[in-house]
Design a protein around this motif. Structure first.
Motif, mmCIF file in Angstrom:
data_model
loop_
_atom_site.group_PDB
_atom_site.id
_atom_site.type_symbol
_atom_site.label_atom_id
_atom_site.label_comp_id
_atom_site.label_asym_id
_atom_site.label_seq_id
_atom_site.Cartn_x
_atom_site.Cartn_y
_atom_site.Cartn_z
ATOM 1 N N HIS A 52 3.883 -2.618 3.334
ATOM 2 C CA HIS A 52 3.700 -3.981 3.856
ATOM 3 C C HIS A 52 2.712 -4.000 5.001
ATOM 4 N N GLY A 53 1.744 -3.134 4.943
ATOM 5 C CA GLY A 53 0.734 -3.090 5.994
ATOM 6 C C GLY A 53 0.050 -1.752 6.001
ATOM 7 N N ARG A 54 -1.052 -1.701 6.720
ATOM 8 C CA ARG A 54 -1.846 -0.483 6.780
ATOM 9 C C ARG A 54 -1.008 0.675 7.301
ATOM 10 N N GLY A 55 -1.128 1.824 6.666
ATOM 11 C CA GLY A 55 -0.384 2.994 7.111
ATOM 12 C C GLY A 55 1.004 3.095 6.505
ATOM 13 N N GLN A 56 1.424 2.098 5.745
ATOM 14 C CA GLN A 56 2.754 2.136 5.129
ATOM 15 C C GLN A 56 2.695 2.499 3.653
ATOM 16 N N GLU A 57 1.506 2.879 3.178
ATOM 17 C CA GLU A 57 1.358 3.227 1.775
ATOM 18 C C GLU A 57 2.206 4.446 1.436
ATOM 19 N N THR A 58 2.687 4.502 0.205
ATOM 20 C CA THR A 58 3.420 5.658 -0.281
ATOM 21 C C THR A 58 2.472 6.472 -1.149
ATOM 22 N N LEU A 59 2.209 7.704 -0.741
ATOM 23 C CA LEU A 59 1.307 8.571 -1.497
ATOM 24 C C LEU A 59 1.932 8.890 -2.848
ATOM 25 N N GLN A 60 1.223 8.563 -3.912
ATOM 26 C CA GLN A 60 1.713 8.806 -5.263
ATOM 27 C C GLN A 60 1.330 10.221 -5.690
ATOM 28 N N GLN A 61 2.300 10.938 -6.241
ATOM 29 C CA GLN A 61 2.047 12.306 -6.669
ATOM 30 C C GLN A 61 2.538 12.521 -8.098
ATOM 31 N N GLY A 62 1.965 13.522 -8.758
ATOM 32 C CA GLY A 62 2.433 13.894 -10.090
ATOM 33 C C GLY A 62 2.119 12.877 -11.171
ATOM 34 N N LYS A 63 1.020 12.150 -11.028
ATOM 35 C CA LYS A 63 0.718 11.078 -11.982
ATOM 36 C C LYS A 63 -0.389 11.441 -12.976
ATOM 37 N N ARG A 64 -0.782 12.706 -13.031
ATOM 38 C CA ARG A 64 -1.886 13.118 -13.907
ATOM 39 C C ARG A 64 -1.654 12.740 -15.372
ATOM 40 N N GLU A 65 -0.412 12.855 -15.846
ATOM 41 C CA GLU A 65 -0.108 12.622 -17.264
ATOM 42 C C GLU A 65 0.402 11.216 -17.555
ATOM 43 N N ILE A 66 0.278 10.302 -16.611
ATOM 44 C CA ILE A 66 0.846 8.959 -16.746
ATOM 45 C C ILE A 66 0.217 8.197 -17.918
ATOM 46 N N ASP A 67 1.035 7.425 -18.589
ATOM 47 C CA ASP A 67 0.562 6.568 -19.676
ATOM 48 C C ASP A 67 0.831 5.113 -19.326
ATOM 49 N N VAL A 68 0.092 4.230 -19.958
ATOM 50 C CA VAL A 68 0.389 2.802 -19.896
ATOM 51 C C VAL A 68 0.993 2.448 -21.250
ATOM 52 N N LEU A 69 2.260 2.033 -21.232
ATOM 53 C CA LEU A 69 2.980 1.732 -22.461
ATOM 54 C C LEU A 69 2.689 0.315 -22.942
ATOM 55 N N ASP A 70 2.388 -0.576 -21.990
ATOM 56 C CA ASP A 70 2.139 -1.967 -22.337
ATOM 57 C C ASP A 70 1.277 -2.582 -21.245
ATOM 58 N N LEU A 71 0.488 -3.572 -21.615
ATOM 59 C CA LEU A 71 -0.353 -4.291 -20.665
ATOM 60 C C LEU A 71 -0.079 -5.769 -20.875
ATOM 61 N N GLN A 72 0.642 -6.371 -19.926
ATOM 62 C CA GLN A 72 1.084 -7.748 -20.083
ATOM 63 C C GLN A 72 0.181 -8.708 -19.312
ATOM 64 N N PRO A 73 -0.302 -9.769 -19.973
ATOM 65 C CA PRO A 73 -1.094 -10.769 -19.258
ATOM 66 C C PRO A 73 -0.211 -11.553 -18.296
ATOM 67 N N VAL A 74 -0.756 -11.899 -17.136
ATOM 68 C CA VAL A 74 -0.046 -12.714 -16.157
ATOM 69 C C VAL A 74 -0.925 -13.934 -15.897
ATOM 70 N N GLY A 75 -0.532 -15.054 -16.472
ATOM 71 C CA GLY A 75 -1.362 -16.254 -16.364
ATOM 72 C C GLY A 75 -2.762 -15.941 -16.872
ATOM 73 N N ASN A 76 -3.763 -16.519 -16.227
ATOM 74 C CA ASN A 76 -5.141 -16.205 -16.607
ATOM 75 C C ASN A 76 -5.869 -15.557 -15.440
ATOM 76 N N TYR A 77 -5.104 -14.803 -14.634
ATOM 77 C CA TYR A 77 -5.711 -14.194 -13.451
ATOM 78 C C TYR A 77 -5.371 -12.724 -13.247
#
Length: 141
Positions: A52-77
């Protein structure tokens, strides 16, 4: 239109390449970006990842093999990818995707440097288990 920047070109083509784990985007201004799923997951715009602000990001790890199972449209934006690790709360607006495409090299380099400083890994087997949310902000994480 949910705060969409009027100067951002709209996508003319969105292609999910499951085999190569990439999202290909073409925009009305002729720009074309190919964004790896791992890059999209690491830079998810969700509160869970960005905090919720600069410096509060959570470092993501172990995502090399990640897949996208679905891509859902949200409105037209925007679109909302459903990742194979269960993460599905990131709304990727057209302007956010365009920014990721334009700044991909610098953002990826920044991520790799932060990962190295933290002693982390892109490989799932070497990444620490996800920590429980400590934000206590009332958002569903």
């Amino acid at each position: 239109m949910a705060g969409l920047d009027q100067n951002t070109p709209l996508p003319t083509e969105i292609t999910l390449h499951s085999q190569s784990r990439r999202l290909e985007l073409a925009f009305a201004d002729g720009s074309r970006f190919v964004l790896p799923f791992e890059f999209l997951r690491v830079y998810s715009p969700s509160a869970e990842v960005r905090g919720h602000g600069r410096g509060q990001e959570t470092l993501q790890q172990g995502k090399r093999e990640i897949d996208v199972l679905d891509l859902q449209p949200v409105g037209n934006y925007a679109v909302r990818p459903v990742f194979s690790d269960g993460h599905d709360s990131g709304l990727y607006s057209w302007d956010y995707l365009y920014m990721l495409g334009e700044r991909q090299d610098a953002l990826w380099q920044d991520y790799l440097e932060r990962l190295e400083q933290a002693g982390g890994s892109r490989d799932p087997a070497k990444a620490p288990p996800p920590a429980m949310s400590k934000t206590g902000c009332g958002h569903k994480h």
